[in-house]
Design an enzyme around this catalytic site. Structure first.
Site, PDB file in Angstrom:
ATOM      1  N   TYR A   9      39.138  57.904  50.711  1.00 34.42           N
ATOM      2  CA  TYR A   9      40.480  57.460  50.329  1.00 34.42           C
ATOM      3  C   TYR A   9      41.246  58.642  49.720  1.00 34.42           C
ATOM      4  O   TYR A   9      42.403  58.892  50.062  1.00 34.42           O
ATOM      5  CB  TYR A   9      40.359  56.306  49.312  1.00 34.42           C
ATOM      6  CG  TYR A   9      41.671  55.811  48.772  1.00 34.42           C
ATOM      7  CD1 TYR A   9      42.359  54.770  49.398  1.00 34.42           C
ATOM      8  CD2 TYR A   9      42.240  56.380  47.629  1.00 34.42           C
ATOM      9  CE1 TYR A   9      43.572  54.305  48.902  1.00 34.42           C
ATOM     10  CE2 TYR A   9      43.449  55.929  47.128  1.00 34.42           C
ATOM     11  CZ  TYR A   9      44.109  54.895  47.760  1.00 34.42           C
ATOM     12  OH  TYR A   9      45.303  54.447  47.274  1.00 34.42           O
TER      13      TYR A   9
ATOM     14  N   LEU B 182      54.034  28.879  27.975  1.00 32.77           N
ATOM     15  CA  LEU B 182      53.222  27.695  28.251  1.00 32.77           C
ATOM     16  C   LEU B 182      53.014  26.923  26.960  1.00 32.77           C
ATOM     17  O   LEU B 182      52.895  27.511  25.891  1.00 32.77           O
ATOM     18  CB  LEU B 182      51.856  28.110  28.786  1.00 32.77           C
ATOM     19  CG  LEU B 182      51.837  28.790  30.150  1.00 32.77           C
ATOM     20  CD1 LEU B 182      50.456  29.353  30.440  1.00 32.77           C
ATOM     21  CD2 LEU B 182      52.229  27.803  31.234  1.00 32.77           C
TER      22      LEU B 182
ATOM     23  N   LYS C 183      43.246  32.186  31.399  1.00 38.08           N
ATOM     24  CA  LYS C 183      44.494  32.668  30.799  1.00 38.08           C
ATOM     25  C   LYS C 183      44.249  34.094  30.323  1.00 38.08           C
ATOM     26  O   LYS C 183      43.539  34.326  29.351  1.00 38.08           O
ATOM     27  CB  LYS C 183      44.903  31.777  29.637  1.00 38.08           C
ATOM     28  CG  LYS C 183      46.209  32.195  29.051  1.00 38.08           C
ATOM     29  CD  LYS C 183      46.769  31.180  28.111  1.00 38.08           C
ATOM     30  CE  LYS C 183      48.156  31.607  27.664  1.00 38.08           C
ATOM     31  NZ  LYS C 183      48.205  32.954  27.136  1.00 38.08           N
TER      32      LYS C 183
ATOM     33  N   GLU D 142      50.463  38.779  35.002  1.00 35.55           N
ATOM     34  CA  GLU D 142      49.991  39.422  33.789  1.00 35.55           C
ATOM     35  C   GLU D 142      49.473  40.823  34.115  1.00 35.55           C
ATOM     36  O   GLU D 142      48.665  40.985  35.031  1.00 35.55           O
ATOM     37  CB  GLU D 142      48.849  38.558  33.227  1.00 35.55           C
ATOM     38  CG  GLU D 142      48.582  38.731  31.774  1.00 35.55           C
ATOM     39  CD  GLU D 142      49.415  37.801  30.888  1.00 35.55           C
ATOM     40  OE1 GLU D 142      50.324  37.101  31.404  1.00 35.55           O
ATOM     41  OE2 GLU D 142      49.176  37.801  29.674  1.00 35.55           O
TER      42      GLU D 142
END
Ligand code: 5U1
Length: 677
Positions: free
Chosen positions: A36, A83, A117, A174
């Site tokens: 890569y 939330l 979460k 996130e």
């Protein structure tokens, strides 16, 4: 030759993007890292020889931008919500019950998407025609900071989406630092003698808020997405289940949490909570709970939103970490308003992801109730960003010879008497501005973002200026010279000039900002705004008596008394005069539109509302600074759908615009009017 170079460049970019996708999204690389790297080297060399062929979405251009002086502001097209939190199985059951009641006709269990979460930083990324165009932090949910250059520097965030990308896609998720990367980074920092980070969350947040994207690029960050804002012109906008949406986002080359799954009903949610709770220590990233989301989109829409959070989702948090340690001392800190707060000094202990050596004891009533003494073994708790607190004393472990903690009679900083008024939990230093601690805190507050917003006037500088007795009141800030500032510790010429400029710029302000910055007790942003609106200019407010101040909407008797007392003090009146003499000014116009609570948001009202007419609702929104539009577009932030809403509601759904019901609107209006003191 250029043709051949161009073809090779295109092929290399495609190959690199493919391998990025295999590595970051599928977690299944096809080639070794060295191979890569060779592709990247070849692409870099070719682009160096043919700079005219470089494009911003080339994988070589992740870190293209020069360091910034400051972040710009981004208004989110669709607000970034937070939330609601639950802390127990009962909370989760109540969430499910409420959802079922509101939906009315659910046979069997609701399907929930359940996912960990993450403990990171919420980010919104906008792709235009498939190319990363902008990225921003959540900020206050309406406006965030423009961190595009830094988000581009995160290898797992595609600069270009795969396949048939929408004309516009706002994706939310996130940014976090995987635990392994965090440990490696800290080890490397420690080896170089540099400061390490206390936990992955702080490290991730710090890396995203770096002014130099090269630093961000050097930090091992990752991104998982878990939601969308606006989607324009794409089949993707027609998603019907959240789980299906995540699949489509993955197809576009975005990464989602591999643990994300669909479970049946609240029992499925609780089983997921248990499973992830057990797996928590072994996960590659830190989490602080799990999230349940109603999977069906039509049900999400019917459930709608409360003020800041959707009714279709719940964050079920893990219990806060608790550990035991020893109290080595109890000291007293003095705050901006003179409040004298007892603080327990602790034997350092690792809890909730950080090492803790202090815990607040809040006030003397708390100290007495818990009977915390020097020498005690205490249980302390810390959850997320919350300040650590002493939960209880292990009284059975108390050594002999301890004494109850006593409130000092005099301020530990300035020596003025400490008083505690009848019925008040809080004791206060009576030194006012004579007390260096109060002065320091008052100056920090004056310079803070929502007040006079003096960029660069941080704690370190204020502490030095106060300790040297060079700045006694906010007015003294306006007499500081560049040379004086440059002479402070760790302050260069350029920073000193920037600070002088920032102080000068703060002269041009608004009345609400000034009123907030003065630090009058109980006067927060909303009260400052209400006072400014009512009195128009500071002279009228200074001349008003307590009864007149009580006449201001949303200002109660306690606040009115504090405001009247503040302006009755000749030192405070002199401060206002001095600020004016130093050139501080503010328009008498009541407020700038940008300061209004709903400024920057566009609403469309459709259908029949039950409690008010659409005109009344529109006027209430406009009074808080919102724009009320007649038709739905990509720029609309909220569509308020009443009974029998028709075409506008359909359009909102097609464009992915947030739809709220009348109850949510009422709550938004009530919340934004309520003073936040
Ligand atoms: N896993 C997850 N975290 N999280 C945070 N999902 C999720 N959804 C969020 C937030 C703030 O908001 C939704 C309303 C998109």
């Amino acid at each position: 030759m250029t043709d051949a170079a161009q073809r090779r460049i295109v092929a290399l970019r495609a190959a690199i993007e493919h391998h990025d996708y295999r590595y970051h999204v599928l977690d299944d690389p096809e080639i070794p890292d060295a191979e890569y790297d060779r592709l990247m080297v070849e692409l870099r060399e070719l682009e160096a020889r043919h700079p005219e062929l470089v494009t911003p979405d080339s994988p070589t251009q992740r870190v293209g931008a020069a360091p910034l002086d400051t972040f710009g502001e981004v208004v989110h097209r669709v607000p970034m919500l937070s939330l609601d939190n639950g802390f127990s199985a009962d909370d989760a059951r109540a969430f499910d019950r409420r959802a079922r009641e509101r939906l009315g006709e659910v046979d069997g269990a609701i399907d929930y998407a359940a996912e960990p979460k993450l403990d990171g930083l919420a980010i919104s990324i906008t792709y235009e025609k498939g190319v990363l165009a902008q990225a921003s932090t959540r900020g206050d949910g309406t406006r965030g900071e423009d961190v595009t250059a830094n988000i581009r520097a995160i290898r797992g965030v595609p600069l270009r989406l795969r396949g048939a990308a929408p004309a516009l896609l706002e994706v939310r998720g996130e940014v976090f630092m995987p635990v392994k990367g965090f440990e490696r980074m800290n080890a490397a920092l420690a080896a170089r003698g540099e400061k390490t980070f206390v936990n992955p969350r702080n490290a991730a947040a710090g890396a995203v808020r770096q002014l130099d994207p090269r630093v961000t690029a050097s930090r091992p960050l990752a991104f998982f997405c878990y939601g969308v804002g606006t989607i324009a012109d794409s089949a993707l906008a027609q998603w019907r289940r959240y789980s299906e949406l995540l699949g489509s986002l993955r197809d576009l080359g975005l990464r989602t949490c591999p643990e994300s799954t669909v479970v049946a009903g609240v029992d499925g949610c609780l089983a997921f909570y248990e499973r992830i709770g057990h797996a928590r220590a072994k996960l590659a990233y830190q989490i602080d709970g799990v999230v349940y989301k109603v999977d069906r989109r039509d049900w999400q829409e019917r459930l709608g939103f409360a003020a800041r959070a959707p009714r279709w989702a719940l964050a079920h948090k893990f219990p806060a970490d608790e550990v035991e340690t020893a109290v080595t001392a109890v000291e007293f800190q003095v705050g901006r308003t003179g409040a004298v707060t007892p603080v327990a000094r602790l034997r350092p202990v690792f809890v909730g992801g950080v090492t803790v050596s202090n815990a607040t004891l809040h006030n003397m009533d708390e100290v007495a109730r818990k009977d915390v003494r020097v020498g005690d073994t205490v249980v302390i708790r810390r959850a997320g960003d919350v300040i650590p607190e002493v939960v209880r004393v292990r009284a059975e472990l108390r050594p002999p010879g301890t004494h109850p903690v006593a409130l000092p009679t005099h301020c530990p900083v300035c020596g003025s008497p400490v008083v505690r008024e009848e019925g008040e939990a809080v004791a206060r230093c009576t030194g006012g501005f004579r007390c260096q601690a109060q002065r320091r805190e008052a100056l920090r507050h004056f310079a803070s973002r929502r007040a006079l917003d003096i960029d660069g006037l941080g704690e370190r500088i204020i502490d030095q200026l106060v300790a040297a007795d060079r700045v006694r009141s906010p007015a003294d800030l306006y007499t500081l010279t560049k040379d004086e500032l440059a002479a402070l510790e760790r302050m260069g010429d350029k920073s000193a000039q920037n600070l002088v400029d920032a102080i000068a710029a703060s002269r041009e302000t608004t009345l609400p900002r000034l009123l907030l910055g003065l630090g009058i007790r109980e006067v927060g942003e909303a009260t400052a705004l209400a006072l400014a609106r009512h009195f128009g200019d500071i002279g009228a407010l200074m001349d008003a008596d307590e009864a007149q101040i009580r006449g201001v909407p949303d200002v109660g008797p306690v606040v009115a008394a504090h405001v009247a007392q503040f302006f009755a003090d000749s030192a405070n009146r002199e401060l206002i005069d001095a600020l004016r003499r130093h050139g501080m000014h503010w328009p008498v116009v009541v407020e700038r539109a940008a300061d209004a609570p709903l400024a920057g948001l566009t609403f469309v009202l459709t259908g029949r509302l039950a409690s008010v007419t659409r005109e009344e609702a529109g006027a209430a929104l406009a009074a808080l600074g919102a724009k009320v539009a007649g038709s739905v577009s990509k720029k609309t932030n909220f569509v308020v759908a009443g009974e029998e809403a028709g075409g506008k509601l359909d359009k909102a759904r097609a464009l992915g615009v947030a739809v709220i019901d009348e109850a949510a609107l009422t709550k938004i209006l009530a919340d934004r009017r309520r003073p936040r003191t």
